[in-house]
Design an enzyme around this catalytic site. Structure first.
Site, PDB file in Angstrom:
ATOM      1  N   GLU A 121      10.830  -4.882  -7.014  1.00  0.00           N
ATOM      2  CA  GLU A 121       9.583  -4.944  -7.789  1.00  0.00           C
ATOM      3  C   GLU A 121       9.852  -4.573  -9.251  1.00  0.00           C
ATOM      4  O   GLU A 121       9.337  -5.185 -10.172  1.00  0.00           O
ATOM      5  CB  GLU A 121       8.536  -3.999  -7.186  1.00  0.00           C
ATOM      6  CG  GLU A 121       7.185  -4.080  -7.900  1.00  0.00           C
ATOM      7  CD  GLU A 121       6.140  -3.131  -7.307  1.00  0.00           C
ATOM      8  OE1 GLU A 121       6.517  -2.113  -6.716  1.00  0.00           O
ATOM      9  OE2 GLU A 121       4.937  -3.439  -7.460  1.00  0.00           O
ATOM     10  N   THR A 177       0.449   3.796  -3.137  1.00  0.00           N
ATOM     11  CA  THR A 177      -0.212   4.807  -3.968  1.00  0.00           C
ATOM     12  C   THR A 177      -1.451   5.404  -3.279  1.00  0.00           C
ATOM     13  O   THR A 177      -2.243   4.680  -2.669  1.00  0.00           O
ATOM     14  CB  THR A 177      -0.615   4.187  -5.320  1.00  0.00           C
ATOM     15  OG1 THR A 177       0.509   3.506  -5.858  1.00  0.00           O
ATOM     16  CG2 THR A 177      -1.096   5.237  -6.307  1.00  0.00           C
ATOM     17  N   THR A 232       2.189   9.786  -8.276  1.00  0.00           N
ATOM     18  CA  THR A 232       3.596   9.396  -8.346  1.00  0.00           C
ATOM     19  C   THR A 232       4.451  10.098  -7.291  1.00  0.00           C
ATOM     20  O   THR A 232       5.523   9.630  -6.949  1.00  0.00           O
ATOM     21  CB  THR A 232       4.135   9.747  -9.760  1.00  0.00           C
ATOM     22  OG1 THR A 232       3.226   9.223 -10.721  1.00  0.00           O
ATOM     23  CG2 THR A 232       5.486   9.154 -10.014  1.00  0.00           C
ATOM     24  N   GLY A 259       0.805  -1.227   0.000  1.00  0.00           N
ATOM     25  CA  GLY A 259       0.000   0.000   0.000  1.00  0.00           C
ATOM     26  C   GLY A 259       0.836   1.274   0.000  1.00  0.00           C
ATOM     27  O   GLY A 259       1.198   1.784   1.068  1.00  0.00           O
TER      28      GLY A 259
HETATM   29  C1  LIG Z   1      -2.868  -2.817 -12.324  1.00  0.00           C
HETATM   30  C2  LIG Z   1      -2.240  -1.911 -11.325  1.00  0.00           C
HETATM   31  C3  LIG Z   1      -1.810  -2.447 -10.109  1.00  0.00           C
HETATM   32  C4  LIG Z   1      -1.251  -1.625  -9.142  1.00  0.00           C
HETATM   33  N1  LIG Z   1      -0.894  -2.169  -7.925  1.00  0.00           N
HETATM   34  C5  LIG Z   1      -0.490  -1.345  -6.929  1.00  0.00           C
HETATM   35  C6  LIG Z   1      -0.269  -1.850  -5.604  1.00  0.00           C
HETATM   36  O1  LIG Z   1      -0.426  -3.052  -5.349  1.00  0.00           O
HETATM   37  N2  LIG Z   1       0.112  -0.988  -4.633  1.00  0.00           N
HETATM   38  C7  LIG Z   1       0.290   0.347  -4.874  1.00  0.00           C
HETATM   39  O2  LIG Z   1       0.640   1.072  -3.938  1.00  0.00           O
HETATM   40  N3  LIG Z   1       0.054   0.871  -6.100  1.00  0.00           N
HETATM   41  C8  LIG Z   1      -0.329   0.060  -7.139  1.00  0.00           C
HETATM   42  N4  LIG Z   1      -0.578   0.576  -8.390  1.00  0.00           N
HETATM   43  C9  LIG Z   1      -0.470   2.015  -8.591  1.00  0.00           C
HETATM   44  C10 LIG Z   1       0.693   2.454  -9.478  1.00  0.00           C
HETATM   45  O3  LIG Z   1       1.887   2.294  -8.803  1.00  0.00           O
HETATM   46  C11 LIG Z   1       0.400   3.909  -9.894  1.00  0.00           C
HETATM   47  O4  LIG Z   1      -0.716   3.899 -10.753  1.00  0.00           O
HETATM   48  C12 LIG Z   1       1.575   4.539 -10.551  1.00  0.00           C
HETATM   49  O5  LIG Z   1       2.599   4.707  -9.619  1.00  0.00           O
HETATM   50  C13 LIG Z   1       1.236   5.894 -11.171  1.00  0.00           C
HETATM   51  O6  LIG Z   1       0.554   6.720 -10.254  1.00  0.00           O
HETATM   52  P1  LIG Z   1      -0.796   7.468 -10.705  1.00  0.00           P
HETATM   53  O7  LIG Z   1      -1.676   6.454 -11.321  1.00  0.00           O
HETATM   54  O8  LIG Z   1      -1.334   8.241  -9.564  1.00  0.00           O
HETATM   55  O9  LIG Z   1      -0.309   8.468 -11.849  1.00  0.00           O
HETATM   56  P2  LIG Z   1      -0.029  10.040 -11.739  1.00  0.00           P
HETATM   57  O10 LIG Z   1       0.993  10.318 -10.696  1.00  0.00           O
HETATM   58  O11 LIG Z   1      -1.324  10.749 -11.655  1.00  0.00           O
HETATM   59  O12 LIG Z   1       0.612  10.339 -13.162  1.00  0.00           O
HETATM   60  C14 LIG Z   1      -0.166  10.253 -14.363  1.00  0.00           C
HETATM   61  C15 LIG Z   1       0.751  10.371 -15.566  1.00  0.00           C
HETATM   62  O13 LIG Z   1       1.353  11.671 -15.568  1.00  0.00           O
HETATM   63  C16 LIG Z   1       2.693  11.593 -16.006  1.00  0.00           C
HETATM   64  N5  LIG Z   1       3.537  12.227 -14.950  1.00  0.00           N
HETATM   65  C17 LIG Z   1       3.241  12.406 -13.637  1.00  0.00           C
HETATM   66  N6  LIG Z   1       4.211  13.085 -13.019  1.00  0.00           N
HETATM   67  C18 LIG Z   1       5.157  13.369 -13.956  1.00  0.00           C
HETATM   68  C19 LIG Z   1       6.403  14.067 -13.949  1.00  0.00           C
HETATM   69  N7  LIG Z   1       6.898  14.629 -12.850  1.00  0.00           N
HETATM   70  N8  LIG Z   1       7.122  14.118 -15.096  1.00  0.00           N
HETATM   71  C20 LIG Z   1       6.650  13.545 -16.237  1.00  0.00           C
HETATM   72  N9  LIG Z   1       5.456  12.902 -16.319  1.00  0.00           N
HETATM   73  C21 LIG Z   1       4.723  12.811 -15.190  1.00  0.00           C
HETATM   74  C22 LIG Z   1       3.024  10.132 -16.248  1.00  0.00           C
HETATM   75  O14 LIG Z   1       2.912   9.852 -17.637  1.00  0.00           O
HETATM   76  C23 LIG Z   1       1.936   9.388 -15.512  1.00  0.00           C
HETATM   77  O15 LIG Z   1       1.610   8.138 -16.126  1.00  0.00           O
HETATM   78  C24 LIG Z   1      -1.111  -0.239  -9.391  1.00  0.00           C
HETATM   79  C25 LIG Z   1      -1.546   0.294 -10.612  1.00  0.00           C
HETATM   80  C26 LIG Z   1      -2.110  -0.525 -11.565  1.00  0.00           C
HETATM   81  C27 LIG Z   1      -2.597   0.074 -12.848  1.00  0.00           C
END
Ligand SMILES: Cc1cc2nc3c(=O)[nH]c(=O)nc-3n(C[C@H](O)[C@H](O)[C@H](O)COP(=O)(O)OP(=O)(O)OC[C@H]3O[C@@H](n4cnc5c(N)ncnc54)[C@H](O)[C@@H]3O)c2cc1C
Length: 398
Positions: free
Chosen positions: A253, A133, A139, A131
């Site tokens: 990971e 995100t 991110t 856990g």
């Molecule tokens: C199938 C799946 C399983 C997952 N399992 C887990 C889990 O078990 N535990 C967990 O904690 N999380 C999990 N995640 C979450 C995953 O780690 C996040 O979705 C990922 O880290 C991206 O975060 P976000 O979706 O909030 O994207 P955001 O942070 O909202 O970013 C969206 C997009 O913006 C762009 N971006 C953002 N910031 C920047 C920057 N500074 N510079 C350039 N581009 C940028 C990137 O292209 C990014 O894809 C999972 C996700 C999926 C889809």
């Protein structure tokens, strides 16, 4: 033509015995097994149980806790073969679920934590979700707002996580929380974060499944914590240093995910090459056209490069290289492998023409399930940010 590991200079060397065993287990589960699990949104329990019995799900746990004492290189070889099975990300996530938290538990868990959890994880009795995100942090992990407040011999946790894989079935979650406010008393934004082993199956926790495009055999969830009490002995590592210490999990990971992508890429490439050789249009196999052949040759080259990067990263981790060096290699491997694998799946779609859309070819399942790996567990733009800043020494761009 079957593309064997020896045709790709991948992470095979020295781990052929592991690969053979995993392949024979995989052979029990035909492609239809995976499409049915996807359709029914059902966890592949039989597959998981087989992998638990064979010791693969916790092979990196030290022998004193009942595990296999295997290296990250060996686990990567195992996961690459899971990726190459046709089970796509569903199979990979099923087998690697425990591996993610295990790396932090082994490296930073106290004896109490290890004794409490590792044996049960090895026995397949205890599933642990991961856990990190959060909806409002994305991110930028330093912005997480889930708090853990110390109260005597307990922590009290409040907040929300999102995307937790396996939370429907997991009893525990390795949770990253804030134990002091961001930037408090001039501290770095990365200070003040702490890892806890928290309960999931209690009234103080609400779990809601996210409807998804694919990988439905493994659930993804939103999770809310409302005054959840956590035993202070379930602290993993040092209070306030969780951001740095969770890197043990984050780096492995990325290496594991990259290995899986190489495996999935191999599977897609094999299917595309087979189809390109068999399908006759304009009186010749479509593979005779350079516009069909060259993208597949390019995939071979891209997957080969990615595989070498995975191997280098895994070996550096096993050799105890500093976290920054492992980070450079793990991020490089993750980027190369996730791009190579998705591109290969996409090219395999093109090669299969209209049939790529028929579920019986299983290419589409890989195409869908590989797409998120350019985003998760870290998006490839952040990988480029990391390389730009930490490796090339360019100004921080985010
Ligand atoms: C199938 C799946 C399983 C997952 N399992 C887990 C889990 O078990 N535990 C967990 O904690 N999380 C999990 N995640 C979450 C995953 O780690 C996040 O979705 C990922 O880290 C991206 O975060 P976000 O979706 O909030 O994207 P955001 O942070 O909202 O970013 C969206 C997009 O913006 C762009 N971006 C953002 N910031 C920047 C920057 N500074 N510079 C350039 N581009 C940028 C990137 O292209 C990014 O894809 C999972 C996700 C999926 C889809």
């Amino acid at each position: 033509m079957a593309i064997k590991p020896e045709h790709l200079p991948i992470t095979t060397v020295g781990h052929d015995d592991i690969r053979e065993s995993v392949r024979s287990l995989n052979a029990k589960y035909p492609l239809e097994y995976w499409s049915q699990k996807e359709e029914k949104q059902e966890f592949p329990q039989e597959y998981f149980d087989d992998f638990v019995r064979a010791g693969w799900t916790t092979m990196t746990v030290p022998e004193e806790y009942g595990g296999g004492g295997a290296s990250v290189s060996q686990a990567s070889a195992m996961l690459e073969e899971v990726g190459a099975s046709g089970g796509a990300t569903a199979a990979c996530s099923t087998v690697h679920s425990s591996h993610i938290s295990i790396s932090s538990l082994i490296k930073y868990g106290s004896d109490t934590v290890k004794e409490r959890y590792l044996n049960r994880m090895v026995a397949g009795e205890l599933a642990v979700s991961f856990g990190v995100t959060e909806p409002n942090a994305g991110t930028d992990t330093t912005r997480i707002a889930t708090t853990a407040v110390r109260d005597g011999d307990r922590y009290v946790v409040n907040g929300q996580k999102v995307w937790n894989s396996h939370a429907q079935r997991a009893e525990k979650v390795l949770l990253l929380c804030r134990t002091s406010p961001r930037g408090a008393n001039g501290a770095k934004p990365t200070d003040g974060l702490t890892m806890l082993m928290a309960d999931l199956k209690v009234p103080e926790v609400t779990i809601r499944k996210i409807a998804k495009l694919g990988r439905n055999a493994v659930d993804s969830n939103e999770v809310w914590f409302n005054d959840l009490s956590v035993d202070a002995d379930d602290l993993v590592g040092t209070e306030g240093k969780g951001f740095y210490q969770i890197l043990a999990s984050v780096n492995t990971e990325r290496i594991f995910l990259a290995a899986e992508c190489v495996g999935m890429g191999r599977w897609c490439l094999e299917r595309a090459v087979e189809y390109a050789g068999e399908r006759v249009v304009f009186d010749r196999p479509i593979g005779k056209n350079q516009s069909v052949q060259h993208p597949l040759a390019q995939s071979y080259i891209e997957l080969s490069g990615a595989a070498l990067a995975v191997r280098e990263a895994a070996e550096a981790y096993d050799a105890g290289a500093p976290a920054k060096e492992v980070g450079r290699l793990a991020n490089t491997a993750k980027f190369l492998a996730s791009e190579a694998a998705f591109n290969t799946a996409d090219r395999a779609m093109q090669v299969h023409g209209g049939y790529s859309f028929a579920t019986e070819y299983h290419i589409g399942r890989h195409w869908i399930e590989l797409r998120p790996h350019r985003i998760a567990p870290v998006n490839n733009q952040m990988v480029l940010n990391f390389i730009g800043e930490k490796v090339l020494g360019l100004p921080r761009s985010y």
